[in-house]
Write an enzyme that holds these catalytic residues in place. Sequence first.
Site, PDB file in Angstrom:
ATOM      1  N   HIS A 158       6.719  -0.730   9.803  1.00  0.00           N
ATOM      2  CA  HIS A 158       5.874  -1.717   9.142  1.00  0.00           C
ATOM      3  C   HIS A 158       6.551  -3.065   8.912  1.00  0.00           C
ATOM      4  CE1 HIS A 158       3.055   1.539   8.589  1.00  0.00           C
ATOM      5  NE2 HIS A 158       2.202   0.744   7.960  1.00  0.00           N
TER       6      HIS A 158
ATOM      7  N   ARG B 280     -10.202  -2.748 -18.184  1.00  0.00           N
ATOM      8  CA  ARG B 280      -8.827  -2.226 -18.164  1.00  0.00           C
ATOM      9  C   ARG B 280      -8.686  -0.881 -17.469  1.00  0.00           C
ATOM     10  NH1 ARG B 280      -8.711  -4.011 -23.440  1.00  0.00           N
ATOM     11  NH2 ARG B 280      -7.878  -6.123 -23.589  1.00  0.00           N
TER      12      ARG B 280
ATOM     13  N   GLU C 199      -0.738   6.112  12.134  1.00  0.00           N
ATOM     14  CA  GLU C 199      -0.056   6.432  10.863  1.00  0.00           C
ATOM     15  C   GLU C 199       0.319   7.921  10.839  1.00  0.00           C
ATOM     16  OE1 GLU C 199       0.798   4.052   8.662  1.00  0.00           O
ATOM     17  OE2 GLU C 199      -0.574   2.407   9.141  1.00  0.00           O
TER      18      GLU C 199
ATOM     19  N   ASN D  90       7.145   3.080   5.136  1.00  0.00           N
ATOM     20  CA  ASN D  90       7.118   1.746   5.738  1.00  0.00           C
ATOM     21  C   ASN D  90       7.765   1.694   7.114  1.00  0.00           C
ATOM     22  OD1 ASN D  90       5.837   0.539   3.543  1.00  0.00           O
ATOM     23  ND2 ASN D  90       7.770   0.316   2.454  1.00  0.00           N
TER      24      ASN D  90
ATOM     25  N   LYS E  96      -2.373   3.333  -4.319  1.00  0.00           N
ATOM     26  CA  LYS E  96      -2.246   1.875  -4.188  1.00  0.00           C
ATOM     27  C   LYS E  96      -3.627   1.276  -3.965  1.00  0.00           C
ATOM     28  CE  LYS E  96       2.353   1.353  -2.124  1.00  0.00           C
ATOM     29  NZ  LYS E  96       3.055   0.863  -0.908  1.00  0.00           N
TER      30      LYS E  96
ATOM     31  N   HIS F 139      -3.922  -3.215  12.927  1.00  0.00           N
ATOM     32  CA  HIS F 139      -2.778  -2.713  12.168  1.00  0.00           C
ATOM     33  C   HIS F 139      -2.091  -1.529  12.859  1.00  0.00           C
ATOM     34  CE1 HIS F 139      -0.303  -1.795   8.675  1.00  0.00           C
ATOM     35  NE2 HIS F 139      -0.732  -0.542   8.736  1.00  0.00           N
TER      36      HIS F 139
ATOM     37  N   HIS G  35       4.150  -5.488  10.480  1.00  0.00           N
ATOM     38  CA  HIS G  35       3.445  -6.522   9.705  1.00  0.00           C
ATOM     39  C   HIS G  35       3.718  -7.913  10.265  1.00  0.00           C
ATOM     40  CE1 HIS G  35       2.928  -3.957   5.827  1.00  0.00           C
ATOM     41  NE2 HIS G  35       1.855  -3.907   6.591  1.00  0.00           N
TER      42      HIS G  35
ATOM     43  N   ARG H  54       9.722   6.810  -1.123  1.00  0.00           N
ATOM     44  CA  ARG H  54       8.407   6.351  -0.631  1.00  0.00           C
ATOM     45  C   ARG H  54       8.541   5.245   0.412  1.00  0.00           C
ATOM     46  NH1 ARG H  54       2.598   5.344  -3.770  1.00  0.00           N
ATOM     47  NH2 ARG H  54       1.493   4.775  -1.877  1.00  0.00           N
TER      48      ARG H  54
ATOM     49  N   GLU I 243       7.600   3.578  -5.246  1.00  0.00           N
ATOM     50  CA  GLU I 243       8.336   3.069  -4.099  1.00  0.00           C
ATOM     51  C   GLU I 243       9.726   2.537  -4.432  1.00  0.00           C
ATOM     52  OE1 GLU I 243       5.598   1.367  -1.197  1.00  0.00           O
ATOM     53  OE2 GLU I 243       7.197   0.030  -0.569  1.00  0.00           O
TER      54      GLU I 243
ATOM     55  N   LYS J  62       2.431  13.003   3.100  1.00  0.00           N
ATOM     56  CA  LYS J  62       2.412  11.781   2.289  1.00  0.00           C
ATOM     57  C   LYS J  62       2.417  12.127   0.795  1.00  0.00           C
ATOM     58  CE  LYS J  62       0.316   7.351   1.298  1.00  0.00           C
ATOM     59  NZ  LYS J  62      -0.653   6.293   1.599  1.00  0.00           N
TER      60      LYS J  62
END
Length: 367
Positions: free
Chosen positions: A245, A118, A182, A242, A140, A261, A249, A238, A234, A224
């Site tokens: 993206h 956990r 980025e 993206n 993340k 990417h 993506h 946040r 998000e 960031k």
Amino acid sequence: VVETSGGGSYPVRIGAGVLESLPMMLEERVRSRHLAVIADDRVAGLHAGRVMTLLEGSGHRVDLYTFPEGEASKSRKEWARLTDAILEGGMGRDGCLIALGGGVTGDLVGFVAATFMRGIPVVQIPTSLVAMIDSSVGGKTGIDLPGGKNLAGAFHPPRFVLIDPELAATLPPEERAQGLMEALKHGAILDRSYFDLLRADAKDLLDGEVAPTVRAVRRSVDLKADVVGQDEREAGIRQILNFGHTLGHALEAESGYRLPHGTAVARGMVLEARLGERLGVTRPATADRIAAAVRDFGIDPTVEPLGRDEVDRILRHTERDKKVRDGATRYVLIEEIGVASPADGWSRVVGSREVEAVLSFPGGETV
Ligand SMILES: NC(=O)c1ccc[n+]([C@@H]2O[C@H](COP(=O)([O-])OP(=O)(O)OC[C@H]3O[C@@H](n4cnc5c(N)ncnc54)[C@H](O)[C@@H]3O)[C@@H](O)[C@H]2O)c1
Ligand SMILES: [Zn+2]
């Protein structure tokens, strides 16, 4: 220092040589005697020896686990294998994992730590520019599923992050350029002078010079961390991370993930800037400026005009994206370089007609 939604925070130390502070930081922030360093086989060969020596020298019990390099390792299979391996190795609730590597390692090891008993502590030591500039900060973690990238995961903030750009000295220039896309994104959404600085430093950054690399990583992490600190989950600001993206993506997926990417995001930023220009949100010529900046890093920002079928496939990819809410695809738009548009809660629904127009005439012609 990055604030987390749980009311906690974690330090991010950046600088040439900060790796040496690993034992001291562990003492201060973790206090586990049992550590597992986890790295992909390439990074392990290059850098694990030094990390193991540092840790053994400071009286820790430390084991090294490796996995095959590459995105394919961000899988349920590798998650399961590593989880079994550390359990077998005697890891308990009082242990701590050390993710040494690029974004794949950070995401995978972070997710193993998030789920093991956990949740046990994780420390991030990024070695690629993607990981230094982007993925090691923000909490993340996750793995890919057969149905798509990053579809299983958890928010699991690290105890601390050590970013030592000297570790990136062994990174090939093309990999460096990928991570710097980025950084350009951070400039494009938040800080015009940073955007300009990156362009001015492009050659030195690609050559791996330490001073400009430290400067860029610091600025990106500051930008960031500030955004993530305001909105870890998000729900609001946040989302601006993206930028580029949504279409990026889709281009990546459409290429069967052969397009790297960073390149995909670079092209996505140019296309989404054109989309903003079309909608009257983005100042004219912004897309061209982004394209010129991308070229400074040796990456080709051009997207050939797409035919009917390709456009449809791209649109279908955007509809499957995680950023979709209430069935509608959302886009982050910028007003100009350095200013993300706050309207509609930092992202907005754009009609597929508009997106289609940009994809059919990505050079900006309108008929
Ligand atoms: N969690 C997040 O917020 C977040 C953000 C951005 C990207 N990501 C994830 O990051 C991943 C991409 O990261 P990446 O590009 O670092 O991939 P990666 O970890 O696969 O690293 C790229 C390649 O560089 C090698 N490498 C890493 N450091 C090196 C070094 N110092 N010297 C020599 N070679 C080195 C690796 O072995 C690998 O072959 C993707 O899976 C993406 O989803 C996550
Ligand atoms: Zn990205």
